[in-house]
Design a protein around this motif. Structure first.
Motif, PDB file in Angstrom:
ATOM      1  N   SER A  22       0.847  -1.192   0.000  1.00 59.86           N
ATOM      2  CA  SER A  22       0.000   0.000   0.000  1.00 59.86           C
ATOM      3  C   SER A  22       0.883   1.241   0.000  1.00 59.86           C
ATOM      4  O   SER A  22       2.065   1.190   0.351  1.00 59.86           O
ATOM      5  CB  SER A  22      -0.908   0.013   1.233  1.00 59.86           C
ATOM      6  OG  SER A  22      -0.125   0.225   2.403  1.00 59.86           O
ATOM      7  N   GLU A  23       0.301   2.348  -0.359  1.00 65.15           N
ATOM      8  CA  GLU A  23       1.025   3.621  -0.326  1.00 65.15           C
ATOM      9  C   GLU A  23       1.500   3.919   1.098  1.00 65.15           C
ATOM     10  O   GLU A  23       2.608   4.405   1.303  1.00 65.15           O
ATOM     11  CB  GLU A  23       0.124   4.747  -0.850  1.00 65.15           C
ATOM     12  CG  GLU A  23       0.864   6.018  -1.190  1.00 65.15           C
ATOM     13  CD  GLU A  23       1.814   5.862  -2.374  1.00 65.15           C
ATOM     14  OE1 GLU A  23       2.863   6.535  -2.358  1.00 65.15           O
ATOM     15  OE2 GLU A  23       1.530   5.085  -3.291  1.00 65.15           O
ATOM     16  N   GLU A  24       0.651   3.595   2.073  1.00 63.23           N
ATOM     17  CA  GLU A  24       1.014   3.814   3.476  1.00 63.23           C
ATOM     18  C   GLU A  24       2.233   2.978   3.863  1.00 63.23           C
ATOM     19  O   GLU A  24       3.145   3.457   4.542  1.00 63.23           O
ATOM     20  CB  GLU A  24      -0.167   3.471   4.389  1.00 63.23           C
ATOM     21  CG  GLU A  24       0.130   3.651   5.862  1.00 63.23           C
ATOM     22  CD  GLU A  24      -1.026   3.242   6.766  1.00 63.23           C
ATOM     23  OE1 GLU A  24      -0.893   3.448   7.981  1.00 63.23           O
ATOM     24  OE2 GLU A  24      -2.037   2.707   6.281  1.00 63.23           O
ATOM     25  N   GLN A  25       2.263   1.715   3.432  1.00 60.78           N
ATOM     26  CA  GLN A  25       3.398   0.867   3.763  1.00 60.78           C
ATOM     27  C   GLN A  25       4.668   1.350   3.071  1.00 60.78           C
ATOM     28  O   GLN A  25       5.742   1.349   3.665  1.00 60.78           O
ATOM     29  CB  GLN A  25       3.126  -0.594   3.403  1.00 60.78           C
ATOM     30  CG  GLN A  25       4.184  -1.497   4.010  1.00 60.78           C
ATOM     31  CD  GLN A  25       4.564  -2.675   3.164  1.00 60.78           C
ATOM     32  OE1 GLN A  25       4.241  -2.757   1.988  1.00 60.78           O
ATOM     33  NE2 GLN A  25       5.292  -3.597   3.766  1.00 60.78           N
ATOM     34  N   VAL A  26       4.561   1.779   1.815  1.00 58.72           N
ATOM     35  CA  VAL A  26       5.727   2.310   1.104  1.00 58.72           C
ATOM     36  C   VAL A  26       6.250   3.545   1.837  1.00 58.72           C
ATOM     37  O   VAL A  26       7.468   3.724   1.979  1.00 58.72           O
ATOM     38  CB  VAL A  26       5.389   2.611  -0.376  1.00 58.72           C
ATOM     39  CG1 VAL A  26       6.534   3.348  -1.063  1.00 58.72           C
ATOM     40  CG2 VAL A  26       5.067   1.315  -1.121  1.00 58.72           C
ATOM     41  N   ASP A  27       5.342   4.386   2.325  1.00 57.53           N
ATOM     42  CA  ASP A  27       5.757   5.554   3.121  1.00 57.53           C
ATOM     43  C   ASP A  27       6.496   5.113   4.386  1.00 57.53           C
ATOM     44  O   ASP A  27       7.485   5.735   4.787  1.00 57.53           O
ATOM     45  CB  ASP A  27       4.550   6.414   3.508  1.00 57.53           C
ATOM     46  CG  ASP A  27       3.969   7.186   2.335  1.00 57.53           C
ATOM     47  OD1 ASP A  27       4.651   7.322   1.293  1.00 57.53           O
ATOM     48  OD2 ASP A  27       2.818   7.654   2.460  1.00 57.53           O
ATOM     49  N   GLN A  28       6.014   4.039   5.043  1.00 58.00           N
ATOM     50  CA  GLN A  28       6.676   3.529   6.238  1.00 58.00           C
ATOM     51  C   GLN A  28       8.077   3.010   5.908  1.00 58.00           C
ATOM     52  O   GLN A  28       9.033   3.262   6.648  1.00 58.00           O
ATOM     53  CB  GLN A  28       5.852   2.400   6.870  1.00 58.00           C
ATOM     54  CG  GLN A  28       4.567   2.854   7.503  1.00 58.00           C
ATOM     55  CD  GLN A  28       3.726   1.682   7.987  1.00 58.00           C
ATOM     56  OE1 GLN A  28       3.808   0.575   7.464  1.00 58.00           O
ATOM     57  NE2 GLN A  28       2.894   1.946   8.992  1.00 58.00           N
ATOM     58  N   ILE A  29       8.184   2.287   4.809  1.00 56.74           N
ATOM     59  CA  ILE A  29       9.495   1.768   4.395  1.00 56.74           C
ATOM     60  C   ILE A  29      10.431   2.927   4.076  1.00 56.74           C
ATOM     61  O   ILE A  29      11.605   2.920   4.469  1.00 56.74           O
ATOM     62  CB  ILE A  29       9.357   0.817   3.187  1.00 56.74           C
ATOM     63  CG1 ILE A  29       8.542  -0.422   3.556  1.00 56.74           C
ATOM     64  CG2 ILE A  29      10.732   0.404   2.657  1.00 56.74           C
ATOM     65  CD1 ILE A  29       8.127  -1.282   2.377  1.00 56.74           C
ATOM     66  N   ALA A  30       9.910   3.939   3.385  1.00 60.52           N
ATOM     67  CA  ALA A  30      10.728   5.112   3.045  1.00 60.52           C
ATOM     68  C   ALA A  30      11.216   5.814   4.316  1.00 60.52           C
ATOM     69  O   ALA A  30      12.390   6.196   4.404  1.00 60.52           O
ATOM     70  CB  ALA A  30       9.933   6.075   2.169  1.00 60.52           C
ATOM     71  N   ALA A  31      10.329   5.962   5.300  1.00 62.01           N
ATOM     72  CA  ALA A  31      10.728   6.602   6.559  1.00 62.01           C
ATOM     73  C   ALA A  31      11.790   5.767   7.269  1.00 62.01           C
ATOM     74  O   ALA A  31      12.736   6.314   7.847  1.00 62.01           O
ATOM     75  CB  ALA A  31       9.507   6.800   7.462  1.00 62.01           C
TER      76      ALA A  31
END
Length: 161
Positions: A22-31
């Motif tokens: 999900s976009e949210e998970q990709v954001d978490q991985i990026a962070a």
């Protein structure tokens, strides 16, 4: 094993990758990458096809990274590669948590002032874990649930209300 730094633009996602990000998970991985750096290399085949690390590559693109660390898995046949793509994702899901130790570690991180939003638990999960009741209403292995005064036994069932 040797780590190579490959250009993100040359990496080819596996077309039949059943794992969704999900976009949210990709954001978490990026962070996570932004905070901890890129500590988990992407696994690729000899033609730069992604075997494991699709989410990390999406996060790298989001962060504007030009290259990412990669390990080549040239030893896998096509069938083994397909199986490993599934196994790499599923085997990680089969692990559990020692809830008591997890709670202690998370409390320690918070006491040290670490931003625990970077480790993947949402606020509700964190509250449940830190409260000492992370199973959301389930009893522990050696505990019995409370029984209603109206509970009656019936053959084949533990309780019938």
């Amino acid at each position: 094993m040797q780590i190579e730094h490959l250009h993100v633009s040359t990496l080819i996602p596996y077309a039949n990758n059943a794992r969704e990000h999900s976009e949210e998970q990709v954001d978490q991985i990026a962070a996570s990458i932004d905070k901890f750096k890129f500590n988990n290399p992407v696994l690729v085949d000899k033609t730069h096809g992604i075997v494991a690390g699709h989410g990390r590559v999406l996060a790298a693109k989001k962060l504007g990274l030009e290259t990412v660390p990669c390990i080549r898995l040239d030893h896998l046949s096509e069938v083994e590669k397909k199986a490993y793509i599934i196994a790499d994702n599923k085997l990680a899901l089969n692990a559990g948590w020692d809830e008591e130790l997890l709670s202690l570690e998370l409390k320690g991180l918070e006491e040290d002032g670490f931003d625990t939003s970077l480790i993947g638990f949402d606020e509700k999960e964190m509250a449940q874990i830190l409260s000492g009741n992370p199973k959301d209403g389930l009893t522990g292995d050696d505990e019995l649930p409370e029984v209603s005064e109206n509970a009656q036994t019936k053959e084949g069932n533990l309780y019938e209300l």
